[in-house]
Design a protein around this motif. Structure first.
Motif, mmCIF file in Angstrom:
data_model
loop_
_atom_site.group_PDB
_atom_site.id
_atom_site.type_symbol
_atom_site.label_atom_id
_atom_site.label_comp_id
_atom_site.label_asym_id
_atom_site.label_seq_id
_atom_site.Cartn_x
_atom_site.Cartn_y
_atom_site.Cartn_z
ATOM 1 N N GLN A 13 0.836 -1.095 -0.064
ATOM 2 C CA GLN A 13 -0.068 -0.052 -0.013
ATOM 3 C C GLN A 13 0.775 1.180 0.017
ATOM 4 O OE1 GLN A 13 -2.719 -0.505 3.485
ATOM 5 N NE2 GLN A 13 -4.222 -1.448 1.997
ATOM 6 N N VAL A 14 0.215 2.280 -0.396
ATOM 7 C CA VAL A 14 0.898 3.664 -0.382
ATOM 8 C C VAL A 14 1.535 4.093 0.993
ATOM 9 C CG1 VAL A 14 0.641 6.236 -0.421
ATOM 10 C CG2 VAL A 14 -0.450 4.656 -2.358
ATOM 11 N N GLY A 15 2.539 4.286 1.029
ATOM 12 C CA GLY A 15 3.108 4.644 2.350
ATOM 13 C C GLY A 15 4.123 3.606 3.034
ATOM 14 N N GLY A 16 4.075 2.281 2.089
ATOM 15 C CA GLY A 16 4.531 1.160 2.760
ATOM 16 C C GLY A 16 5.793 0.941 2.485
ATOM 17 N N SER A 17 6.585 -0.156 2.819
ATOM 18 C CA SER A 17 7.954 -0.451 2.424
ATOM 19 C C SER A 17 8.266 -1.817 1.862
ATOM 20 C CB SER A 17 8.904 -0.663 3.722
ATOM 21 O OG SER A 17 8.840 0.835 4.591
ATOM 22 N N LEU A 18 9.127 -1.859 1.039
ATOM 23 C CA LEU A 18 9.635 -3.380 0.547
ATOM 24 C C LEU A 18 11.063 -3.149 0.457
ATOM 25 C CD1 LEU A 18 7.384 -4.108 -2.582
ATOM 26 C CD2 LEU A 18 7.463 -5.285 -0.446
ATOM 27 N N ARG A 19 11.721 -4.350 0.571
ATOM 28 C CA ARG A 19 13.058 -4.590 0.470
ATOM 29 C C ARG A 19 13.349 -5.688 -0.686
ATOM 30 N NH1 ARG A 19 17.919 -6.907 4.450
ATOM 31 N NH2 ARG A 19 16.919 -8.821 3.805
ATOM 32 N N TYR A 80 20.947 -4.986 -1.885
ATOM 33 C CA TYR A 80 19.573 -4.547 -1.493
ATOM 34 C C TYR A 80 19.005 -3.361 -1.827
ATOM 35 C CZ TYR A 80 20.560 -8.619 1.572
ATOM 36 O OH TYR A 80 20.977 -10.011 2.116
ATOM 37 N N LEU A 81 17.851 -3.488 -2.289
ATOM 38 C CA LEU A 81 17.001 -1.868 -2.472
ATOM 39 C C LEU A 81 16.059 -1.775 -1.526
ATOM 40 C CD1 LEU A 81 16.859 0.571 -3.988
ATOM 41 C CD2 LEU A 81 15.179 -0.577 -5.398
ATOM 42 N N GLN A 82 16.301 -0.820 -0.317
ATOM 43 C CA GLN A 82 15.091 -0.833 0.617
ATOM 44 C C GLN A 82 14.249 0.551 0.174
ATOM 45 O OE1 GLN A 82 14.406 -2.345 3.689
ATOM 46 N NE2 GLN A 82 12.642 -1.089 3.539
ATOM 47 N N MET A 83 13.079 0.050 0.073
ATOM 48 C CA MET A 83 12.100 1.112 -0.603
ATOM 49 C C MET A 83 11.300 1.419 0.465
ATOM 50 S SD MET A 83 11.555 -0.314 -4.297
ATOM 51 C CE MET A 83 10.682 -1.734 -3.734
ATOM 52 N N ASN A 84 11.283 2.863 0.882
ATOM 53 C CA ASN A 84 10.302 3.270 1.941
ATOM 54 C C ASN A 84 9.303 4.392 1.602
ATOM 55 O OD1 ASN A 84 11.600 1.573 4.184
ATOM 56 N ND2 ASN A 84 13.016 3.184 4.432
#
Length: 125
Positions: A13-19, A80-84
């Motif tokens: 969801q919008v505002g969430g994070s994925l790595r 890694y690509l941490q996406m916040n």
């Protein structure tokens, strides 16, 4: 065999994070620069950011600066690509790529000698 394998994509969801992970094999890992790129439907591929494995220098596109972080794990030969703070416009297929010269860690100089298969990231609103 030289190979890059991405993983970690999904629906968030919008505002969430994925790595995202990019596992490299068949390379001399410390000699690499690794870049992350993305391509949304109907759009050109866009550079997200790069890292020099040898000294961990990084560069990011303005669109992700302050939200995305690239890091590397020597022991696992993985980047890694941490996406916040994800936004709908971050929706794309994300690819990692390897440049065989770690000095070409800036997006303007990066040359994608090898590419992974891509992983889908979808940000829902």
């Amino acid at each position: 065999e030289v190979q890059l394998v991405e993983s970690g994509g999904g629906l968030v969801q919008v505002g969430g994070s994925l790595r995202l992970s990019c596992a490299a094999s068949g390379f001399s890992f410390e000699d690499l620069a690794i870049g992350w790129f993305r391509q949304a439907p109907g759009k050109e591929r866009e550079g997200v950011g790069c890292i020099s494995i040898s000294d961990s220098s990084t560069e990011y596109a303005d669109s992700v600066k302050g939200r995305f972080t690239i890091s590397s794990d020597y022991a696992k030969n993985t980047v890694y690509l941490q996406m916040n703070s994800l936004k709908p416009e971050d929706t794309a297929v994300y690819y990692c790529a390897a440049d065989l010269d770690s000095r070409r860690w800036e997006l303007g100089y990066f040359r994608g000698d090898y590419w992974g298969q891509g992983t889908q990231v979808t940000v829902s609103s």
